[in-house]
Every structure is written in C-alpha cells, then in structure tokens.
Design an enzyme around this catalytic site. Structure first.
Site, PDB file in Angstrom:
ATOM      1  NE  ARG A   1      -3.421  -0.055   2.719  1.00 12.15           N
ATOM      2  CZ  ARG A   1      -3.940  -1.042   3.680  1.00 12.15           C
ATOM      3  NH1 ARG A   1      -3.215  -0.646   4.794  1.00 12.15           N
ATOM      4  NH2 ARG A   1      -4.739  -1.885   3.821  1.00 12.15           N
ATOM      5  CE1 TYR A   2       0.470   4.189   4.244  1.00  7.06           C
ATOM      6  CE2 TYR A   2       0.661   1.693   4.815  1.00  7.06           C
ATOM      7  CZ  TYR A   2       0.349   2.853   5.228  1.00  7.06           C
ATOM      8  OH  TYR A   2       0.021   3.177   6.379  1.00  7.06           O
TER       9      TYR A   2
ATOM     10  NE  ARG B   1       5.170   1.628   6.328  1.00  4.04           N
ATOM     11  CZ  ARG B   1       4.382   2.937   6.083  1.00  4.04           C
ATOM     12  NH1 ARG B   1       5.450   4.143   4.724  1.00  4.04           N
ATOM     13  NH2 ARG B   1       3.524   3.685   6.599  1.00  4.04           N
TER      14      ARG B   1
ATOM     15  CB  CYS C   1      -4.210 -15.956  15.135  1.00  6.35           C
ATOM     16  SG  CYS C   1      -3.679 -14.477  13.891  1.00  6.35           S
TER      17      CYS C   1
ATOM     18  CB  CYS D   1      -8.347 -10.459  18.795  1.00  2.23           C
ATOM     19  SG  CYS D   1      -6.799 -10.921  19.218  1.00  2.23           S
TER      20      CYS D   1
ATOM     21  CB  CYS E   1      -9.956  -9.731  14.592  1.00  4.26           C
ATOM     22  SG  CYS E   1      -7.976 -10.099  12.985  1.00  4.26           S
TER      23      CYS E   1
ATOM     24  NE  ARG F   1      -4.392  -7.726   7.308  1.00  2.00           N
ATOM     25  CZ  ARG F   1      -3.417  -8.238   8.075  1.00  2.00           C
ATOM     26  NH1 ARG F   1      -2.460  -8.232   9.211  1.00  2.00           N
ATOM     27  NH2 ARG F   1      -3.032  -6.593   7.484  1.00  2.00           N
TER      28      ARG F   1
ATOM     29  CG  ASP G   1      -9.137  -0.786  11.276  1.00  2.00           C
ATOM     30  OD1 ASP G   1      -8.952   0.161  11.160  1.00  2.00           O
ATOM     31  OD2 ASP G   1      -8.082  -2.455  11.290  1.00  2.00           O
TER      32      ASP G   1
ATOM     33  CG  ASP H   1      -5.556   1.074   7.967  1.00  2.00           C
ATOM     34  OD1 ASP H   1      -5.190   1.474   7.048  1.00  2.00           O
ATOM     35  OD2 ASP H   1      -4.907   0.238   8.651  1.00  2.00           O
TER      36      ASP H   1
ATOM     37  CE  LYS I   1      -1.614   0.486  10.491  1.00  2.00           C
ATOM     38  NZ  LYS I   1      -1.141   0.268   9.039  1.00  2.00           N
TER      39      LYS I   1
HETATM   40  C1  LIG Z   1      -0.354  -0.990   8.736  1.00  2.00           C
HETATM   41  C2  LIG Z   1       0.053  -1.308   7.354  1.00  2.00           C
HETATM   42  C3  LIG Z   1       2.274  -1.221   7.199  1.00  2.00           C
HETATM   43  C4  LIG Z   1       3.115  -0.823   8.124  1.00  2.00           C
HETATM   44  O1  LIG Z   1       2.618   0.987   8.655  1.00  2.00           O
HETATM   45  P1  LIG Z   1       4.021   1.638   9.559  1.00  2.00           P
HETATM   46  O2  LIG Z   1       2.480   3.215   9.726  1.00  2.00           O
HETATM   47  O3  LIG Z   1       4.737   1.724   9.118  1.00  2.00           O
HETATM   48  O4  LIG Z   1       4.084   0.627  11.015  1.00  2.00           O
HETATM   49  C5  LIG Z   1       2.265  -1.236   6.154  1.00  2.00           C
HETATM   50  N1  LIG Z   1       2.319  -1.853   4.827  1.00  2.00           N
HETATM   51  C6  LIG Z   1       0.435  -2.017   5.090  1.00  2.00           C
HETATM   52  C7  LIG Z   1      -0.445  -2.794   4.181  1.00  2.00           C
HETATM   53  C8  LIG Z   1      -0.260  -1.752   6.413  1.00  2.00           C
HETATM   54  O5  LIG Z   1      -1.636  -1.873   6.604  1.00  2.00           O
HETATM   55  S1  SF4 Z   2      -6.133  -8.889  16.309  1.00  2.00           S
HETATM   56 FE1  SF4 Z   2      -6.481 -10.907  14.354  1.00  2.00          FE
HETATM   57  S2  SF4 Z   2      -4.040 -10.541  13.513  1.00  2.00           S
HETATM   58 FE2  SF4 Z   2      -4.245 -10.135  14.544  1.00  2.00          FE
HETATM   59  S3  SF4 Z   2      -3.432 -11.784  16.633  1.00  2.00           S
HETATM   60 FE3  SF4 Z   2      -6.005 -10.959  16.941  1.00  2.00          FE
HETATM   61  S4  SF4 Z   2      -7.109 -12.539  15.620  1.00  2.00           S
HETATM   62 FE4  SF4 Z   2      -4.939 -12.450  15.035  1.00  2.00          FE
END
Ligand SMILES: *Cc1c(COP(=O)(O)O)cnc(C)c1O
Ligand code: SF4
Length: 346
Positions: A86-87, A90, A99, A103, A106, A108, A267, A304, A311
């Site tokens: 996305r960025y 990174r 996992c 949670c 979560c 995801r 989220d 986010d 974010k």
């Molecule tokens: C959260 C996230 C990151 C890491 O973001 P930082 O602000 O550098 O901690 C990198 N890629 C994606 C897609 C993310 O959701």
């Molecule tokens: S927040 Fe989601 S991805 Fe992270 S440990 Fe909990 S269940 Fe797993």
C-alpha cells in the site's frame, strides 16, 4: 492446548446457558483461546476485559451498514498472494493466516483462521520475487495471522531470505504470541530472528493484565537478543477505554523495554461495533495520558482509513491557528499564544 467455543463452557469459563450464543458466533467467526488467556479470565466479573477480548458475544452477529469484510482494503493492494503493498517503501508479507487466539475485534477476522491457512512454498517464492523486483521496498512487515506460530526453521529461512535482498533494510514481525502464548517464544525461535539487518518485533497487548510474568519473560527473551520491541494496542470499549488502564498498560510495557508504537482506533470489521467508541473519546484519553505519563508511554493514536487509504494519526491536536497566529494548548488544557505577544510571559 487451545480452547474452542464448547470448551469455554466445559471449563466453567462461560455459563452453560450461553452455549447456543457461543456456537452461533463460532459458526461465523473463528473461536480459539490459549490456556494462557483462558486462565486470565475473571468469571466473577461480567465486564472482564480479558473475556471481552476473546469470548464471543451475540453482539458480533450484528453488522452495521458501515462495516465491511475487508475494512482497510488489503485486497485492493495485494499484487500477489501474501503481499500487501500500500505504501511505496514497505510491504506486508503474510506467510500464514493462523493465529494463536482469535481476538473478537480483529480487523482481519474474515480473512484469518482455518479458511486462509499457510502460504505454500510456490506462493511464498512468488512473494519473495515480488519484493526482489521492487527496489523501493525498504521494509518488510511480516504479519498474518501470526508469524510466530511458524516453526523456528521456517522463521529462520524467511528472515535469511528477506535479509539477503539488498534493498530491504528493515524486517518487522507483528505478533501476539509473546503475550497470549509465551511458551512458544523459545530460544530456538529467538535465534531464528538473528540477522545483520535491523529486525524489530511489534507485540500486541490491550490490557495490563495480559502482561503476566510468563509474557514478560517471553518478551525479555526477545529484548535480550538485541531485538527492539514495540507494541500496538487497539482502543476497545469495555477493555481499555480508560486513562488509568491505558497508563498502567503503557507504563508496564515501557518498564520491560517495550515502546508503545500505535494505539489503533478499531477498524470497521463486521460485528465489532460494540468495541468502537467515538474518535473524540479517544482523543480525550490521549490528552489525559499526556498529562499523566512520560513521553515514552505515548503511542500514536491512529486510524486506518477505510478503503485502503492508509494509517494516519488522529490526534489530539494541541495547536490551532487563529487571526493572531497559533494557539497551543498545554497538557493541563490551558491555551497559550505562540509566539507569545511582545512583553508578556508565555
Ligand atoms: C499498517 C500497515 C503497514 C505498516 O505501517 P506503519 O505505519 O509503517 O507501521 C504497512 N503496510 C500496510 C498495508 C499496512 O496496513
Ligand atoms: S488481532 Fe487478529 S490477526 Fe491479530 S492476533 Fe488477534 S485475531 Fe490474530
């Protein structure tokens, strides 16, 4: 040993009359707790912050119109399986979607668990090839799922493969294992993280009671290996939406050499509305935290942006512009002019 929905009743952690409720939620979302977190549940407290994070509730079956299956748009930014780019500088690498616990809040929750499983060797090779082919990738964030569930042998292979890519300078592992399954942080796992490149670990904890002696020892095994450890927390109604609780959590982390990195606004994942407060409440908590605790105890409060826009910090903002310049608020809530008017003390 882990516990599923039925085990919670068998273990006396949830009243038998709630079995139907647990099963209804478990039919939609993964339910797994480790013995470590199950052991922390205070059954005498109906608002127990540990139970709130891990024990399913009927409220999870209510979806609000703004809630989504992929609330932060990972899918949109995934060029090959297992990578989210996305960025520019990174990527996320998700070697597994399993996992140690699931949670309830979560983000995801609809991607992880038995449905997603582990990235096969061919897919993992394609993910590495993608990273190699993109010289602007400076950092690889290994997440999931939880990468610390992989065997030390696989973790070592992953670290060595990523570290061998010249343009990658930083490797980051995001994990909840040290807190929820501390025995998994073995000497072998920690050795698997050894590399000449900079490697960071980011743990996830939301309440000071999660930082048990066993968790602290597991984190100590990582920091003693020279690996900087940061933390992320999610701001959760009924768990940690209280300045005193956040203060205790962040002080406890800093005191074991963990730097609080992010406090996430929850989220818009489906069935998580009962955890989300208003951003204004989060800003107020952050103001209070600034008054109470050392700068080391201050994470950045982030949102986010839904749809995959990334974010951003969401405050609070201490600075406002007016006709005469800036008004800046101090931690006691008093406003000051900046620069100070001539001849007065600020
Ligand atoms: C959260 C996230 C990151 C890491 O973001 P930082 O602000 O550098 O901690 C990198 N890629 C994606 C897609 C993310 O959701
Ligand atoms: S927040 Fe989601 S991805 Fe992270 S440990 Fe909990 S269940 Fe797993």
């Amino acid at each position: 040993m882990t516990l599923g929905a039925d085990d919670l009743v068998d273990a006396g952690l949830v009243a038998p009359e709630r079995l139907g409720e647990l099963r209804r939620v478990a039919a939609q979302f993964q339910v797994v707790l480790t013995e470590e977190v199950a052991g922390l549940i205070d059954t005498a407290d109906p608002g127990d912050p540990i139970a709130a994070q891990f024990v399913p509730r009927a409220a999870e079956l209510e979806t609000l119109p703004e809630e989504q299956a992929d609330p932060i748009g990972d899918e949109r930014w995934s060029p090959v399986p297992g990578i989210v780019h996305r960025y520019p500088d990174r990527v996320l690498l998700k070697p597994s979607l399993v996992c140690p616990v699931y949670c309830r809040y979560c983000f995801r929750r609809e991607q992880i668990g038995a449905r997603g499983k582990v990235l096969g060797r061919a897919a993992l090779d394609r993910a590495y090839a993608y990273i190699r082919a993109h010289p602007n990738i400076w950092e690889v964030v290994v997440t999931g799922g939880d990468p610390f569930l992989l065997s030390p042998r696989r973790v070592a292979a992953m670290v060595q493969t990523i570290a061998a890519i010249d343009h990658v300078q930083v490797i980051r592992f995001h994990t909840r294992v040290p807190v929820v399954d501390p025995q998994r942080v073995t000497a072998r796992l920690v050795s698997a993280l050894a590399t000449e490149k900079a490697l960071y670990a980011v743990i996830h904890a939301n309440h000071p009671r999660e930082l048990t002696d066993a968790a602290k020892q597991a984190i100590g095994r990582i920091t003693r290996a020279g690996i900087p450890v940061l933390s992320q927390s999610v701001l959760l109604r009924g768990v940690n939406d209280d300045a005193a609780v956040l203060e205790q959590l962040f002080r406890a982390l800093v005191a074991i050499r963990v730097k609080p990195y992010y406090l996430h606004h929850p989220d818009l994942a489906r069935g998580t509305g009962h955890f989300r407060g208003d951003i204004a409440e989060g800003q107020q908590l952050m103001r209070e935290l600034r008054r109470r605790a050392s700068g080391l105890c201050q994470p950045t409060y982030v949102l986010d942006i839904p749809g995959g826009h990334g974010k951003v910090s969401v405050g609070p903002c201490w600075l406002h512009r007016d006709r005469d310049g800036w008004q800046v608020e101090d931690s006691a809530g008093v406003s000051h002019r900046y620069p100070p008017p001539d001849g007065t003390e600020a």
